[in-house]
Design a protein around this motif. Structure first.
Motif, PDB file in Angstrom:
ATOM      1  N   ASN A 153       0.733  -0.933  -0.086  1.00 51.39           N
ATOM      2  CA  ASN A 153       0.048   0.040  -0.059  1.00 51.39           C
ATOM      3  C   ASN A 153       0.803   1.681   0.200  1.00 51.39           C
ATOM      4  O   ASN A 153       0.288   2.865  -0.665  1.00 51.39           O
ATOM      5  N   MET A 154       1.491   1.344   1.415  1.00 48.64           N
ATOM      6  CA  MET A 154       3.252   3.242   0.691  1.00 48.64           C
ATOM      7  C   MET A 154       3.532   2.448  -0.564  1.00 48.64           C
ATOM      8  O   MET A 154       3.702   3.625  -1.243  1.00 48.64           O
ATOM      9  N   SER A 155       3.564   1.424  -0.970  1.00 50.12           N
ATOM     10  CA  SER A 155       4.375   1.584  -2.665  1.00 50.12           C
ATOM     11  C   SER A 155       3.490   2.136  -3.469  1.00 50.12           C
ATOM     12  O   SER A 155       4.357   2.591  -4.207  1.00 50.12           O
ATOM     13  N   ARG A 156       2.326   2.066  -3.481  1.00 52.11           N
ATOM     14  CA  ARG A 156       1.760   2.287  -4.731  1.00 52.11           C
ATOM     15  C   ARG A 156       1.196   3.330  -4.979  1.00 52.11           C
ATOM     16  O   ARG A 156       1.322   4.272  -5.545  1.00 52.11           O
ATOM     17  N   GLY A 157       1.322   4.229  -3.415  1.00 52.28           N
ATOM     18  CA  GLY A 157       0.800   4.902  -3.199  1.00 52.28           C
ATOM     19  C   GLY A 157       1.994   6.035  -3.165  1.00 52.28           C
ATOM     20  O   GLY A 157       2.256   7.110  -4.026  1.00 52.28           O
ATOM     21  N   HIS A 158       3.661   5.850  -2.684  1.00 50.16           N
ATOM     22  CA  HIS A 158       4.770   6.869  -3.019  1.00 50.16           C
ATOM     23  C   HIS A 158       5.030   6.250  -4.539  1.00 50.16           C
ATOM     24  O   HIS A 158       4.664   8.181  -5.359  1.00 50.16           O
ATOM     25  N   PHE A 159       4.256   5.582  -5.175  1.00 54.06           N
ATOM     26  CA  PHE A 159       4.804   5.685  -6.903  1.00 54.06           C
ATOM     27  C   PHE A 159       3.897   6.228  -8.130  1.00 54.06           C
ATOM     28  O   PHE A 159       3.979   6.480  -8.222  1.00 54.06           O
ATOM     29  N   ILE A 160       2.751   6.058  -7.043  1.00 50.66           N
ATOM     30  CA  ILE A 160       1.629   6.755  -7.693  1.00 50.66           C
ATOM     31  C   ILE A 160       1.463   8.803  -7.891  1.00 50.66           C
ATOM     32  O   ILE A 160       1.846   9.243  -8.993  1.00 50.66           O
ATOM     33  N   VAL A 161       2.601   9.097  -6.363  1.00 49.24           N
ATOM     34  CA  VAL A 161       3.311  10.126  -6.353  1.00 49.24           C
ATOM     35  C   VAL A 161       3.889  10.893  -7.034  1.00 49.24           C
ATOM     36  O   VAL A 161       3.916  11.449  -8.011  1.00 49.24           O
ATOM     37  N   ARG A 162       5.306   9.674  -7.877  1.00 50.51           N
ATOM     38  CA  ARG A 162       6.424   9.696  -7.967  1.00 50.51           C
ATOM     39  C   ARG A 162       5.675   9.882  -8.925  1.00 50.51           C
ATOM     40  O   ARG A 162       6.215  11.104 -10.451  1.00 50.51           O
ATOM     41  N   ARG A 163       5.090   8.989  -9.982  1.00 50.73           N
ATOM     42  CA  ARG A 163       3.900   9.082 -11.653  1.00 50.73           C
ATOM     43  C   ARG A 163       3.567  10.436 -11.741  1.00 50.73           C
ATOM     44  O   ARG A 163       3.834  11.150 -12.713  1.00 50.73           O
ATOM     45  N   LEU A 164       2.761  10.962 -11.093  1.00 49.23           N
ATOM     46  CA  LEU A 164       2.276  12.555 -11.228  1.00 49.23           C
ATOM     47  C   LEU A 164       3.160  13.583 -10.505  1.00 49.23           C
ATOM     48  O   LEU A 164       3.444  14.716 -12.457  1.00 49.23           O
ATOM     49  N   GLU A 165       4.484  13.683  -9.952  1.00 42.73           N
ATOM     50  CA  GLU A 165       5.334  14.421 -10.506  1.00 42.73           C
ATOM     51  C   GLU A 165       6.128  14.826 -11.505  1.00 42.73           C
ATOM     52  O   GLU A 165       6.791  15.800 -11.703  1.00 42.73           O
ATOM     53  N   ARG A 166       6.526  13.093 -12.142  1.00 38.75           N
ATOM     54  CA  ARG A 166       6.878  13.749 -12.850  1.00 38.75           C
ATOM     55  C   ARG A 166       6.021  14.114 -14.516  1.00 38.75           C
ATOM     56  O   ARG A 166       6.770  15.111 -15.594  1.00 38.75           O
ATOM     57  N   GLY A 167       5.011  13.720 -14.293  1.00 36.81           N
ATOM     58  CA  GLY A 167       4.221  14.817 -15.643  1.00 36.81           C
ATOM     59  C   GLY A 167       3.942  16.208 -14.903  1.00 36.81           C
ATOM     60  O   GLY A 167       3.909  16.936 -15.480  1.00 36.81           O
ATOM     61  N   TYR A 168       3.586  16.737 -13.709  1.00 33.22           N
ATOM     62  CA  TYR A 168       3.301  18.168 -13.085  1.00 33.22           C
ATOM     63  C   TYR A 168       4.723  18.785 -12.266  1.00 33.22           C
ATOM     64  O   TYR A 168       3.780  19.752 -12.026  1.00 33.22           O
ATOM     65  N   GLY A 169       5.469  18.279 -11.653  1.00 35.19           N
ATOM     66  CA  GLY A 169       6.384  18.989 -11.317  1.00 35.19           C
ATOM     67  C   GLY A 169       5.982  18.450  -9.655  1.00 35.19           C
ATOM     68  O   GLY A 169       5.174  19.137  -8.960  1.00 35.19           O
ATOM     69  N   ALA A 170       7.110  18.463  -8.568  1.00 34.44           N
ATOM     70  CA  ALA A 170       7.124  17.782  -7.322  1.00 34.44           C
ATOM     71  C   ALA A 170       6.258  19.308  -6.384  1.00 34.44           C
ATOM     72  O   ALA A 170       5.216  18.623  -5.973  1.00 34.44           O
ATOM     73  N   ALA A 171       6.803  20.212  -6.624  1.00 31.81           N
ATOM     74  CA  ALA A 171       5.898  21.657  -6.059  1.00 31.81           C
ATOM     75  C   ALA A 171       4.530  20.799  -5.950  1.00 31.81           C
ATOM     76  O   ALA A 171       3.906  21.111  -4.950  1.00 31.81           O
ATOM     77  N   ALA A 172       4.278  21.120  -7.271  1.00 31.54           N
ATOM     78  CA  ALA A 172       2.785  21.440  -7.384  1.00 31.54           C
ATOM     79  C   ALA A 172       1.682  20.140  -7.341  1.00 31.54           C
ATOM     80  O   ALA A 172       0.849  20.039  -7.330  1.00 31.54           O
ATOM     81  N   VAL A 173       2.838  18.940  -7.330  1.00 26.03           N
ATOM     82  CA  VAL A 173       2.004  17.484  -7.031  1.00 26.03           C
ATOM     83  C   VAL A 173       1.657  17.541  -5.735  1.00 26.03           C
ATOM     84  O   VAL A 173       1.005  17.167  -4.490  1.00 26.03           O
ATOM     85  N   LYS A 174       2.982  18.349  -4.297  1.00 26.19           N
ATOM     86  CA  LYS A 174       2.681  17.771  -3.186  1.00 26.19           C
ATOM     87  C   LYS A 174       1.865  19.410  -2.880  1.00 26.19           C
ATOM     88  O   LYS A 174       0.748  18.936  -2.353  1.00 26.19           O
ATOM     89  N   ALA A 175       1.005  20.054  -3.342  1.00 23.93           N
ATOM     90  CA  ALA A 175       0.834  21.229  -2.784  1.00 23.93           C
ATOM     91  C   ALA A 175      -0.705  20.643  -3.614  1.00 23.93           C
ATOM     92  O   ALA A 175      -1.792  20.877  -2.624  1.00 23.93           O
ATOM     93  N   ALA A 176      -1.083  20.405  -4.576  1.00 25.12           N
ATOM     94  CA  ALA A 176      -2.435  19.759  -4.991  1.00 25.12           C
ATOM     95  C   ALA A 176      -2.580  18.859  -3.610  1.00 25.12           C
ATOM     96  O   ALA A 176      -3.565  18.297  -3.366  1.00 25.12           O
ATOM     97  N   TYR A 177      -1.688  17.710  -3.180  1.00 16.70           N
ATOM     98  CA  TYR A 177      -1.758  16.626  -2.537  1.00 16.70           C
ATOM     99  C   TYR A 177      -2.437  17.494  -0.796  1.00 16.70           C
ATOM    100  O   TYR A 177      -2.895  16.900  -0.615  1.00 16.70           O
ATOM    101  N   LEU A 178      -1.532  18.354  -0.304  1.00 16.74           N
ATOM    102  CA  LEU A 178      -1.943  18.840   0.560  1.00 16.74           C
ATOM    103  C   LEU A 178      -2.945  19.577   0.496  1.00 16.74           C
ATOM    104  O   LEU A 178      -4.064  19.990   2.133  1.00 16.74           O
TER     105      LEU A 178
END
Length: 262
Positions: free
Chosen positions: A234-259
């Motif tokens: 479960n932790m892995s699936r969540g982690h690599f979904i976030v990383r996949r989205l970061e590759r498309g949108y950028g790390a800062a943008a994904v973190k802001a959306a997540y929060l």
């Protein structure tokens, strides 16, 4: 960027990832299985047992990474979660039958299988699994097992862990870019693995205490190990979904959306 800037599909993926990453709950799930609060066993665990668990945890992480990832191909495909659960359940039966003394033998086996499952999930989310960055990102998942007093209380639990690991991860990646992954005793890799081990030791201790209870036995040990791998899947699936989205949108943008998500 706001959450509205994401496609509906990506936003749904991010919401799912957050639901996984911010609700680990391994101790509670184990308690439901064994019928005894894990906290009671943790309070009675002698210092020598903590030292043994720490040593076994560190050794398991040091030896598992190359072995696990080397058996995977590059092509993205669906991950084999149930196959890995079956193998880890079998190894957990030994822990349930022989208790805490079996941990030093059982943990490297189950950790290698779990890490292979993590790498399998990473590949299914588009990671270049042979790259040093992807390999260390797989190892990073083991740090998502429990909270630490070093975490920033103002952060989400997930991003607090990533922030705490950022420096040692960067140093390890820089070393691997120059030297390759063969020199596992190099200081940057040792520091990174040590940080992971300190956090991985929390769920390992919970698992070890549960499997050492007289009422557990081999069948219960297998079930506890299945919960253990399910947690890290479960932790892995969540982690690599976030990383996949970061590759498309950028790390800062994904973190802001997540929060911004509830």
């Amino acid at each position: 960027m706001t959450t509205l800037s994401m496609t509906p599909e990506d936003l749904a993926d991010l919401r799912y990832a957050k639901s996984l990453l911010e609700n680990p709950g391994l101790a509670a799930r184990i308690t439901n299985v064994v019928g005894t609060p894990i906290e009671k066993g943790l309070a009675m665990l002698p210092e020598s047992a903590h030292a043994m668990i720490g040593k076994a945890t560190h050794k398991a992480l040091q030896t598992a990474l190359d072995m696990a990832v080397s058996t995977l191909e590059e092509q993205p495909q669906l991950s084999s979660n149930w196959l890995h659960k079956t193998f880890v359940g079998i190894s957990g039966a030994a822990g349930g039958a022989f208790g805490l003394p079996a941990l030093a033998l059982e943990l490297p086996v189950s950790t290698t299988i779990i890490l292979r499952s993590i790498a399998d999930i990473a590949r299914s989310e588009g990671e270049a699994i042979k790259s040093p960055e992807a390999r260390l990102a797989c190892l990073e998942v083991f740090a998502l097992g429990g909270p630490s007093s070093l975490d920033d209380a103002t952060e989400s639990g997930y991003f607090a862990v990533r922030a705490a690991l950022a420096k040692s991860l960067s140093d390890a990646l820089e070393y691997l870019a120059k030297q390759g992954i063969t020199q596992q005793a190099a200081p940057p890799l040792v520091r990174f693995v040590s940080q992971i081990a300190a956090r991985f030791g929390i769920p390992v201790t919970e698992k070890a205490v549960a499997q050492s209870l007289p009422v557990v036995g081999a069948a219960g040990g297998a079930l506890i190990n299945t919960l253990f791998i399910d947690h890290f899947q479960n932790m892995s699936r969540g982690h690599f979904i976030v990383r996949r989205l970061e590759r498309g949108y950028g790390a800062a943008a994904v973190k802001a959306a997540y929060l911004a998500l509830p």
